[in-house]
Design an enzyme around this catalytic site. Structure first.
Site, mmCIF file in Angstrom:
data_model
loop_
_atom_site.group_PDB
_atom_site.id
_atom_site.type_symbol
_atom_site.label_atom_id
_atom_site.label_comp_id
_atom_site.label_asym_id
_atom_site.label_seq_id
_atom_site.Cartn_x
_atom_site.Cartn_y
_atom_site.Cartn_z
ATOM 1 C CD GLU A 195 9.328 -6.319 6.821
ATOM 2 O OE1 GLU A 195 9.254 -5.110 6.519
ATOM 3 O OE2 GLU A 195 8.760 -6.495 8.244
ATOM 4 C CE LYS A 198 5.806 -1.071 10.039
ATOM 5 N NZ LYS A 198 4.582 -0.414 8.980
ATOM 6 C CG HIS A 243 -5.597 -35.713 17.379
ATOM 7 N ND1 HIS A 243 -6.012 -37.020 18.181
ATOM 8 C CD2 HIS A 243 -6.523 -35.500 16.324
ATOM 9 C CE1 HIS A 243 -7.042 -37.473 17.431
ATOM 10 N NE2 HIS A 243 -7.386 -36.842 16.361
ATOM 11 N N GLY A 278 -4.705 -1.543 4.540
ATOM 12 C CA GLY A 278 -4.123 -2.576 4.202
ATOM 13 C C GLY A 278 -4.946 -3.824 4.447
ATOM 14 N NE ARG A 279 -6.777 -3.359 10.728
ATOM 15 C CZ ARG A 279 -5.881 -2.280 10.555
ATOM 16 N NH1 ARG A 279 -4.900 -2.164 9.998
ATOM 17 N NH2 ARG A 279 -6.437 -0.959 11.486
ATOM 18 C CD GLU A 286 -2.030 -4.213 11.261
ATOM 19 O OE1 GLU A 286 -0.938 -4.588 11.527
ATOM 20 O OE2 GLU A 286 -2.484 -3.863 10.398
ATOM 21 C CE LYS A 297 -3.560 2.311 2.425
ATOM 22 N NZ LYS A 297 -4.586 2.602 3.315
HETATM 23 O O1 F6P Z 1 3.245 -2.706 9.630
HETATM 24 C C1 F6P Z 1 1.781 -2.992 9.575
HETATM 25 C C2 F6P Z 1 1.305 -2.554 8.325
HETATM 26 O O2 F6P Z 1 1.103 -1.414 7.875
HETATM 27 C C3 F6P Z 1 0.009 -3.359 7.936
HETATM 28 O O3 F6P Z 1 -1.093 -2.493 8.197
HETATM 29 C C4 F6P Z 1 0.016 -3.374 6.515
HETATM 30 O O4 F6P Z 1 -1.112 -4.455 6.019
HETATM 31 C C5 F6P Z 1 1.619 -3.973 6.461
HETATM 32 O O5 F6P Z 1 2.215 -3.266 7.303
HETATM 33 C C6 F6P Z 1 2.126 -3.933 4.893
HETATM 34 O O6 F6P Z 1 2.042 -2.444 4.483
HETATM 35 P P1 F6P Z 1 2.169 -2.058 2.943
HETATM 36 O O7 F6P Z 1 1.096 -2.688 2.240
HETATM 37 O O8 F6P Z 1 2.272 -0.610 2.782
HETATM 38 O O9 F6P Z 1 3.563 -2.740 2.426
#
Ligand code: F6P
Length: 501
Positions: free
Chosen positions: A191, A471, A361, A244-245, A330, A185
């Site tokens: 990462e 972060k 189990h 994002g979520r 979140e 987003k």
């Molecule tokens: O760190 C949390 C977050 O901001 C989430 O809310 C989001 O889904 C995820 O990181 C990834 O963010 P992006 O889509 O901006 O890479």
């Protein structure tokens, strides 16, 4: 407990589940709600007429009707970030301008899929989808749930910065056949961008001179993606007001739409739209997300339950608990109200779970006899997802139903080790089949239930400032700017990287 309504809810008599069934012979009919191919059995919760009435009064006090309307018409309800939460606009319900914009962006996504299908951009049969959190969990879960196994494209969703996640994919895939999809987003997530550069390097090492020609970006920050190097014809934007979520309905769903077919994505949206309509139009007592949230709040605030467990009795839904963890924790893992005052109620329970029958189990001992009361959610699908002997699917479903029955009934024994207390609640979601439409409705149900929980708690479910500090710390550690860290962290760093690193 703040208001009188909460006090009234807390004072409700605590009637055992089995007595609730004895008292009300219509309980299954009243608390078995159906929508979009899903049967929601809430009868094994402690909700009864009095509790539902008390929660409806609380909902009125919290202005739930106005808040649902504000959500579904695109008002700026995410007040800490000053914007709307417009995931439903992706499905056709919302501010008309946002609905039109979402439709236009979906068409753009569809067009790019058609272009890719012609082969002019390359002979792709493999897709690496890079993203994390909401940019990965939804697509990964959807793909696992809906893939049939005979698709043209092999899809790998990679999220972790750990090279051990990406490396096996690069070993398996062929650079010349791989489409790289970068889902972010913000287009700033460390990462995702580190992994994206690693994939580009891998392509270059394989002799591909223009690896960026094999890249598609899914983002609400299109300028950032273009600046990073993605050709703007292959940047698929989505609106900043889609969290994002909550973003799998937007261009974040591109990889799944390409891998499984655009019509699958359309069915997903259509299923979610059915649940949006139900949520918008149905009185609280029959409104499924609302009733589920009433049960959630009852267990969290009244019975002190700190967790909620979700068990999918279907391998295809194995990633659903991971997806729900982000959606619910979140969103509602907050400790201040909308006004920024300390929250006097408990926020989101910890969501955990797994697949049945495996979990039976491993962790069900605690559910049946542990000291924690854990509301359990079972999901099962009537139509089998396999073609083996029907004994497999029958056994799967019977086990699912047996667990709910056993948790509720318990079994008395004079031997305390062998005594099952019972009266342990569960909700069962029974899907007619696992198709895109049903899954869309299911996920929209979870989104709206999360929202109703937030309204009852008076919190903002649409920000996530809690993830920022970690972060910042990671950046500070990487920068090694001379600022003294705590002694424990310094020692860990020294042991991992050597002194002076
Ligand atoms: O760190 C949390 C977050 O901001 C989430 O809310 C989001 O889904 C995820 O990181 C990834 O963010 P992006 O889509 O901006 O890479």
């Amino acid at each position: 407990m703040t208001s009188d309504h909460w006090q009234a809810i807390k004072a409700l008599p605590q009637i055992p589940l089995t007595s609730l069934f004895e008292k009300d012979t219509n309980r299954v009919a009243n608390l078995g709600l159906e929508q979009a191919g899903i049967y929601f059995d809430l009868s094994k919760t402690h909700l009864d007429d009095n509790a539902i009435q008390a929660f409806q009064e609380l909902a009125d006090e919290m202005d739930l009707s106005a808040k649902v309307a504000a959500l579904l018409t695109g008002e700026p309800i995410n007040i800490s970030e000053g914007r709307a939460a417009e995931h439903s606009a992706e499905r056709g319900t919302g501010n008309p301008a946002s609905v039109d914009n979402a439709h236009m962006l979906h068409q753009r996504m569809k067009s790019l899929i058609e272009v890719i299908e012609t082969g002019v951009l390359g002979d792709f049969t493999q897709i690496i989808h890079l993203g994390i959190g909401g940019s990965a969990l939804g697509p990964k879960m959807l793909h696992q749930a809906l893939k049939l196994g005979d698709e043209k494209y092999e899809l790998a969703v990679v999220s972790n910065i750990d090279g051990a996640a990406l490396e096996p994919v690069l070993e398996r895939f062929t650079a010349g056949k791989t489409l790289l999809v970068i889902a972010s987003k913000t287009f700033t997530t460390a990462e995702t961008l580190l992994n994206a550069n690693a994939v580009l390097d891998w392509m270059r090492e394989d002799g591909i001179t223009d690896p960026l020609g094999q890249v598609v970006a899914l983002t609400a920050a299109p300028d950032q993606a273009v600046e990073w190097g993605v050709d703007e014809t292959r940047v698929l934007p989505f609106s900043e007001s889609v969290g994002g979520r909550y973003s799998l309905w937007s261009s974040i769903g591109f990889s799944v739409a390409l891998a499984l077919g655009y019509e699958v994505f359309e069915d997903l949206l259509a299923g979610a739209a059915m649940m949006d309509q139900h949520f918008q139009d149905t009185p609280w007592g029959q409104n499924i997300p609302v009733m589920a949230a009433f049960a959630d709040q009852y267990y969290t605030q009244v019975r002190g339950c700190e967790t909620r467990a979700v068990f999918a009795y279907d391998e295809r839904l194995g990633l659903l608990p991971d997806y729900l963890q982000q959606l619910e924790m979140e969103s509602n893992g907050k400790s201040v109200t909308l006004d920024g005052e300390p929250l006097e109620l408990h926020s989101s329970p910890i969501v955990w779970g797994g697949v049945g029958t495996d979990a039976q189990h491993a962790v069900f001992q605690l559910l049946h006899q542990g000291t924690h009361l854990v509301p359990v959610e079972f999901l099962a699908v009537i139509e089998p997802g396999d073609s083996l002997h029907p004994a497999h699917h029958q056994g799967l479903l019977l086990n699912c139903f047996a667990q709910g029955a056993a948790l509720m009934a318990g079994k008395k024994s004079d031997d305390s080790h062998r005594n099952y207390q019972g009266d342990r609640p569960s909700v069962t979601l029974l899907l007619e089949s696992l198709d895109a439409r049903t899954l869309g409705a299911l996920l929209a149900f979870y989104e709206h239930r999360t929202f109703v929980n937030a309204v009852l708690l008076n919190i903002n479910p649409f920000d996530q400032f809690g993830v920022e500090l970690g972060k910042q710390m990671a950046n500070a550690l990487a920068a090694d700017d001379g600022n003294q860290l705590d002694a424990s962290t310094e020692e860990l760093k020294k042991r991992a990287f050597g002194p002076g690193q």
